[in-house]
Design an enzyme around this catalytic site. Structure first.
Site, PDB file in Angstrom:
ATOM      1  N   TYR A   1     100.084  69.728  69.769  1.00 11.64           N
ATOM      2  CA  TYR A   1     101.338  69.526  69.043  1.00 11.64           C
ATOM      3  C   TYR A   1     102.488  69.382  70.032  1.00 11.64           C
ATOM      4  CZ  TYR A   1      99.326  71.052  64.564  1.00 11.64           C
ATOM      5  OH  TYR A   1      98.590  71.166  63.417  1.00 11.64           O
TER       6      TYR A   1
ATOM      7  N   TYR B   1      91.779  71.718  67.695  1.00 13.10           N
ATOM      8  CA  TYR B   1      92.361  72.489  68.796  1.00 13.10           C
ATOM      9  C   TYR B   1      91.992  73.966  68.666  1.00 13.10           C
ATOM     10  CZ  TYR B   1      95.998  73.361  65.283  1.00 13.10           C
ATOM     11  OH  TYR B   1      96.670  73.696  64.138  1.00 13.10           O
TER      12      TYR B   1
ATOM     13  N   ARG C   1      90.705  75.062  65.057  1.00 17.47           N
ATOM     14  CA  ARG C   1      91.127  74.482  63.784  1.00 17.47           C
ATOM     15  C   ARG C   1      90.486  73.115  63.616  1.00 17.47           C
ATOM     16  NH1 ARG C   1      95.044  75.079  60.542  1.00 17.47           N
ATOM     17  NH2 ARG C   1      93.296  74.766  59.138  1.00 17.47           N
TER      18      ARG C   1
ATOM     19  N   HIS D   1      93.400  68.253  61.086  1.00 20.18           N
ATOM     20  CA  HIS D   1      94.111  68.289  59.798  1.00 20.18           C
ATOM     21  C   HIS D   1      95.503  67.696  59.953  1.00 20.18           C
ATOM     22  CE1 HIS D   1      95.270  72.023  61.879  1.00 20.18           C
ATOM     23  NE2 HIS D   1      96.448  71.849  61.297  1.00 20.18           N
TER      24      HIS D   1
ATOM     25  N   HIS E   1      99.329  68.329  58.175  1.00 20.94           N
ATOM     26  CA  HIS E   1     100.146  69.155  57.284  1.00 20.94           C
ATOM     27  C   HIS E   1     100.913  68.253  56.324  1.00 20.94           C
ATOM     28  CE1 HIS E   1      99.748  72.963  59.593  1.00 20.94           C
ATOM     29  NE2 HIS E   1      99.566  72.143  60.609  1.00 20.94           N
TER      30      HIS E   1
END
Lengths: 191, 237
Positions: free
Chosen positions: B103, B142, B152, B155, B157
């Site tokens: 991110y 990640y 995780r 995905h 959000h």
């Protein structure tokens, strides 16, 4: 019974909500130049009493005349007489767990059967570690008579917790801290 | 004064206290939430118009004058209510990791490369049928610190407003057949396996762009109004 199998489930905003959610003008329900505008500030705390630095607060409210510019209001959608009134505020918490919203006081609202809701904001809290938003309400300390007749405040199962829903008057506006868990836990609502 | 009342989706959303996702332990309220009837503040909500969105906001693949690295994908679907009605002109906001699972955020410090041409944020307004369409990059998985060797699944959000305060929803979209589902406490905090499955998009060959991008389709269902006001009497059937 209503069948609700198709509804999409909630998931946490996670720790990186700042990439997608904050808006530059997010905290401004009204422009700060509007007459009567004040600031609501507060800190979000976790169950250990620590500030929550990765939360997002959203607020939604009527305008000072108690109206919504929204088609589902049975009284009709009404454009606010306050210039630039958006009704909606959004602010991420900072490293110290604190948020701020600039707004004006909403009007009281008819609640059916002659009841009247005291001026209030609906408040959503999103955060890492919250798998769904939690919802609370902010009421005003200088509306004692209206608060005493408000059907939501009056109907709380534990009236001793009502104080968690009433902001504190401070210079320039109000303070409204949110305690997610434990001592002094804020009343949250199932909406 | 008759107002719509919105369905309360019992058993769909994850319990706030889901200890296998460790961050819930100190953040989930311990008191039972108080039932709030749906009155004027709850049945209305922000009407956020086109001033919030430009056409470029739905394309996440070209930031800072260059092309993002990774597999281009189209992510499309509809926002509807549980009674089947579309939710037109509602704001959809998304954010995600880059192709390497990183991110663009000060608190994401794991050693996967940042991409100068990928910010990872997108916005769109739904069309008349509740439809939305983003062009983005397949996000990477990640690691995170929840438990030993926790990862995780890939995905995106999603943040949805619907048209009423009651309908506000923030969730995550997953990708088909991800081997990381079984060990992910965030996804598995949803107890109903059918509700978990509904968070998984499906590959949609018909929506792909030849020689350009793959496509994943995902519909989002918000709580609908439970009863139509003014039709409570005269139960003729």
């Amino acid at each position: 019974m209503t069948e609700t199998p198709a509804i999409t489930a909630s998931q946490t905003v996670g720790p990186f909500l700042h990439i997608g959610l904050p808006w530059e003008d997010g905290p401004f329900v009204v422009p700060s130049t509007v007459e009567g505008a004040f600031t609501i500030t507060g800190t979000v705390y976790d169950g250990a009493g620590q500030p929550v630095p990765d939360a997002l607060i959203e607020t939604w409210q009527a305008d000072p005349d108690g109206r919504f510019d929204h088609p589902d209001d049975p009284r009709g959608a009404a454009k606010s007489t306050v210039d630039g009134f958006r009704g909606f505020g959004r602010c991420p918490t900072g490293p110290d767990g604190t948020y701020r919203i600039v707004t004006v006081k909403p009007g009281a609202l008819p609640a059916g059967g002659g009841a009247v809701e005291a001026p209030h904001l609906d408040v959503s809290v999103f955060a890492r570690g919250l798998l769904d938003r939690v919802v609370t309400r902010l009421y005003f300390p200088d509306e004692e008579a209206a608060n005493a007749a408000d059907p939501v405040l009056v109907g709380l199962p534990d009236p001793s917790r009502a104080g968690t829903l009433v902001a504190t008057a401070v210079e320039g506006g109000y303070r409204f801290d949110i305690r997610l868990q434990g001592e002094g836990e804020t009343v949250f609502f199932d909406v | 004064m008759k107002l719509p009342s919105y369905v309360r989706p019992d058993g769909v959303h994850p319990p706030l206290l889901s200890p296998e996702y460790k961050s819930t332990v100190l953040r989930a309220p311990s008191q039972k939430p108080v039932l709030l009837p749906h009155r004027l503040t709850e049945i209305t909500g922000p009407v956020l118009g086109e001033d919030r969105v430009t056409a470029d906001d739905a394309d996440l693949t070209r930031d800072s004058g260059g092309e993002a690295v990774g597999q281009r994908i189209i992510v499309l679907g509809r926002v509807i209510e549980s009674d089947g009605r579309p939710v037109p002109e509602t704001l959809v906001e998304i954010w995600q990791a880059n192709a390497g699972g990183r991110y663009r955020h000060a608190r994401d410090t794991w050693p996967a490369p940042l991409d100068p041409h990928f910010t990872g944020a997108g916005r769109a307004l739904t069309d008349r049928d509740g439809g939305f369409r983003f062009l983005t990059i397949m996000p990477g998985a990640y690691p995170w610190g929840n438990h030993h060797n926790a990862w995780r699944p890939a995905h995106i959000h999603f943040s949805l407003f619907g048209r009423a305060f009651t309908q506000r929803l923030v969730t995550q979209m997953y990708f088909p057949d991800d081997s990381l589902f079984a060990q992910d406490p965030v996804m598995n905090s949803i107890r109903d396996p059918r509700a978990r499955k509904r968070l998984v998009s499906r590959f949609d060959l018909s929506a792909t762009e030849p020689e350009w991008a793959l496509a994943y389709r995902w519909d989002i269902v918000l709580r609908g109004a439970e009863t139509t006001p003014f039709e409570e009497e005269g139960d003729d059937d």
